[in-house]
Design an enzyme around this catalytic site. Structure first.
Site, short mmCIF file in Angstrom:
data_model
loop_
_atom_site.label_atom_id
_atom_site.label_comp_id
_atom_site.label_asym_id
_atom_site.label_seq_id
_atom_site.Cartn_x
_atom_site.Cartn_y
_atom_site.Cartn_z
N TYR A 1 0.85 -1.19 0.00
CA TYR A 1 0.00 0.00 0.00
C TYR A 1 0.89 1.25 0.00
O TYR A 1 1.79 1.37 0.83
CB TYR A 1 -0.91 -0.04 1.23
CG TYR A 1 -1.81 1.17 1.42
CD1 TYR A 1 -2.30 1.89 0.33
CD2 TYR A 1 -2.18 1.58 2.68
CE1 TYR A 1 -3.13 2.99 0.52
CE2 TYR A 1 -3.02 2.67 2.88
CZ TYR A 1 -3.48 3.37 1.78
OH TYR A 1 -4.29 4.46 1.97
N CYS A 2 0.64 2.15 -0.94
CA CYS A 2 1.36 3.42 -1.02
C CYS A 2 2.87 3.15 -1.15
O CYS A 2 3.28 2.40 -2.03
CB CYS A 2 1.02 4.30 0.18
SG CYS A 2 1.61 5.99 0.07
N LEU A 3 3.71 3.73 -0.28
CA LEU A 3 5.16 3.49 -0.37
C LEU A 3 5.49 2.03 -0.15
O LEU A 3 6.51 1.54 -0.65
CB LEU A 3 5.90 4.35 0.66
CG LEU A 3 5.79 5.86 0.54
CD1 LEU A 3 6.69 6.53 1.56
CD2 LEU A 3 6.16 6.32 -0.86
N GLY B 1 3.88 -0.35 -1.45
CA GLY B 1 3.79 -0.93 -2.79
C GLY B 1 5.01 -0.64 -3.63
O GLY B 1 5.45 -1.48 -4.43
N PHE C 1 -1.70 -1.18 -4.00
CA PHE C 1 -2.82 -0.27 -3.74
C PHE C 1 -2.31 1.17 -3.68
O PHE C 1 -1.50 1.51 -2.82
CB PHE C 1 -3.49 -0.61 -2.40
CG PHE C 1 -4.00 -2.02 -2.28
CD1 PHE C 1 -4.30 -2.78 -3.42
CD2 PHE C 1 -4.21 -2.60 -1.04
CE1 PHE C 1 -4.78 -4.08 -3.31
CE2 PHE C 1 -4.69 -3.89 -0.92
CZ PHE C 1 -4.97 -4.63 -2.05
#
Length: 619
Positions: free
Chosen positions: A350-352, A354, A378
């Site tokens: 998720y975010c960083l 990812g 995500f």
């Protein structure tokens, strides 16, 4: 494999220690050599001249007083725009004509409004601007002040639009700075020009102003002391939120690995690993029971593991981006495969989280490591050429200022990061909140998401510098110039199927930027575009009203489709994309089996704490 460390007390940094962090002491030894492909100015960093410490101290002092903002970047943007505008007589005439037209439209509207309540407003707030929602803003004199403000905003948006010869980055920065200035003087910010404040003050006989003053004093004290806010009643971490049962089965100095207890007799054979962003606490993925992604997956019959990153102190300033990959993501995968007896892993970032997962997956593919059953990302970017308004803060000068500020402190502190995200949507996140809290006397609504949003973290100096330079500033990962352990990695080497989620209103990871992963991968890829923003779009639990998503699959060998065409060709589906993802994971799993033992066979990874662990409570 690194063994779990003992269950020892976690060292926190006091407010006094943080205030003293700017007292710069030059390192006793030269900085470590940069990771290949991760940093620039290698010669300067590896063997710095002693005088360079003086330069860094000077920049750090300036950065400390400007909140990390480089004044040189600001001056460069203004000079570029002003000098070109001064040599563009046609553009000057155009702007003069627009100023007169905007003025006439405001005056015409104000003259017609008293006799025609249905007259159309010439200027309307932007979609995300909620400052003028009160009904009285459509009545005189408030409508005149509102239209005057919006007309001025419209003029400046046009004035700072594309201008031949001016760098697009510079025009965007000037536009951003003008927007901050205009937002400060919006009529919605002042009691005498905001009808909602006038109405509330009259109704409560000034009690709201007294309450607002108390809130203001509380916030000033909290800002000065940097004292963490206590969660409101009913939103206690570990009891009401982040409360899915589980155990911490692995810990090192960077992260804790949580294994969640099964909720079904049988589970999918392949476990799910959740890699959150280290910029905030992991429990955005495990909020209240009704909107916890962790609980949703467990109830769907998956074995779930989640990483909980530490909140680094100045002692961890030398942690690198590759440490987060190697001693973070890779050690988590090592532990999970041992606990599940060699099963492949559905890795999710998720975010960083990812982004670092994309780097790890590319490295695994390059090295022939096939332990990933799938990769899900995500709101995560792997290409940063269109990374939205966060790019406004980054150029060579700005990164140098941030690097030297972090060099002095050992980390990027929480308020410095929070201010950056808040200013991107200042009209809502700063001024609307200030009006509600200080003039209307209303408390912030206590929600699980606001508790999480206030629970910010620090970022290690070296890691954040490498991240800003290698990914944001130089965009090395998608450009084929990002090296891990001395060798370049490529996203196109990934063969595991991918599930990628973008959110429509994301101003941190714009969905078109997330979508660009299609350009750099050849694997089977399912892309989902969901409603709402960076956090709300991911927290899209089943039953959430008004949610919808679009989905489409790209098979290996399919031609590229641009994002706008892709969006037009997909009909929105009402509901939550979580069910779509759970079904997608189940299809790419090998079937049901008995849940793995907590900590693995023979208790190989004994529990060191109950979920949610210790790192989540670090301040």
């Amino acid at each position: 494999m690194t063994r779990p460390i003992k269950d020892t007390p976690i060292k926190n940094t006091s407010a006094a220690e943080r205030r003293a962090a700017l007292k710069v002491v030059p390192p006793a030894r030269p900085a470590a050599a940069p990771q290949a492909g991760c940093t620039g100015n290698a010669a300067e960093e590896v063997n710095p001249h002693p005088y360079q410490y003086l330069d860094r101290i000077a920049r750090a002092i300036v950065a400390h007083n400007t909140g990390g903002v480089s004044p040189f970047s600001i001056m460069q943007a203004w000079s570029d725009w002003l000098l070109h505008l001064g040599r563009a007589p046609g553009r000057q005439l155009e702007l003069s004509e627009r100023a007169v037209r905007n003025l006439l439209e405001v005056l015409s509207y104000s003259a017609r409004l008293p006799v025609d309540r249905n007259v159309e407003q010439p200027f309307k707030p932007k979609e995300f601007d909620h400052r003028f929602g009160h009904a009285s803003w459509s009545q005189m004199p408030f409508s005149f002040w509102k239209q005057s403000f919006l007309a001025t905003q419209d003029w400046w948006d046009h004035a700072t639009g594309a201008l031949r010869g001016v760098s697009k980055d510079d025009t965007n920065r000037v536009n951003f700075m003008i927007r901050q200035y205009l937002d400060l003087f919006s009529p919605s910010n002042f009691p005498a020009t905001n009808p909602e404040i006038i109405e509330e003050t009259s109704r409560r006989k000034g009690e709201n102003i007294v309450e607002g003053a108390r809130h203001f004093i509380e916030d000033v004290v909290q800002t000065w002391t940097q004292r963490a806010k206590e969660p409101p009643e009913g939103l206690e971490i570990g009891k009401d939120i982040a409360c899915t049962p589980g155990k911490v089965v692995y810990r090192n100095d960077i992260f804790e690995l949580i294994q969640y207890s099964p909720a079904t007799p049988d589970v999918q054979a392949e476990p799910v690993l959740l890699v959150p962003a280290w910029i905030m606490k992991y429990y955005i993925l495990d909020l209240s029971p009704h909107n916890s992604l962790v609980r949703f997956l467990v109830d769907k019959g998956f074995t779930v593991f989640a990483m909980s990153w530490c909140n680094p102190t100045a002692d961890q300033a030398s942690l690198s981006l590759d440490d987060y990959r190697k001693r973070g993501v890779m050690e988590a995968i090592d532990a999970i495969t041992a606990i599940t007896c060699g099963r492949k892993v559905h890795a999710t970032g998720y975010c960083l989280g990812g982004t670092i997962l994309g780097i790890a997956a590319s490295t695994m593919a390059r090295d022939g490591d096939d332990r990933l059953a799938s990769v899900s990302l995500f709101a995560a970017q792997v290409d940063f050429s269109e990374a939205g308004e966060l790019l406004l803060f980054l150029d060579e000068s700005q990164v140098a200022f941030l690097e030297d500020l972090m060099w002095a402190q050992g980390y990027l502190d929480r308020p410095q990061m929070t201010r950056t995200f808040a200013t991107i949507r200042a009209e809502d996140l700063i001024y609307t909140r200030a009006v509600r809290r200080y003039f209307l006397g209303k408390e912030d609504l206590p929600t699980d998401l606001t508790v999480w949003n206030n629970d910010t973290t620090r970022m290690p100096a070296r890691m954040h510098g490498e991240y800003l330079r290698a990914l944001f500033l130089e965009n090395r990962l998608s450009g084929g110039r990002f090296a891990v352990e001395g060798r370049v990695v490529a996203l196109k080497d990934i063969t595991a199927p991918a599930f990628v989620v973008g959110t429509e209103k994301d101003h941190i990871a714009p969905w078109r930027s997330v979508y660009k992963i299609r350009l750099f991968t050849d694997c089977e890829l399912t892309f989902v575009l969901t409603s709402s923003g960076h956090n709300g779009g991911v927290l899209s639990e089943p039953g959430h009203p008004g949610r919808y998503y679009r989905t489409g699959e790209r098979r290996p060998g399919d031609n590229y489709v641009d994002p706008d065409t892709w969006c037009r060709e997909r009909e929105p589906v009402d509901g939550s994309w979580w069910n779509e993802w759970a079904d997608w994971l189940a299809v790419r799993s090998s079937g049901l089996t008995e849940p793995p033992e907590m900590g693995g066979p023979d208790n190989r990874f004994p529990a060191v704490a109950d979920a949610p662990g210790h790192y989540i409570f670090q301040k």
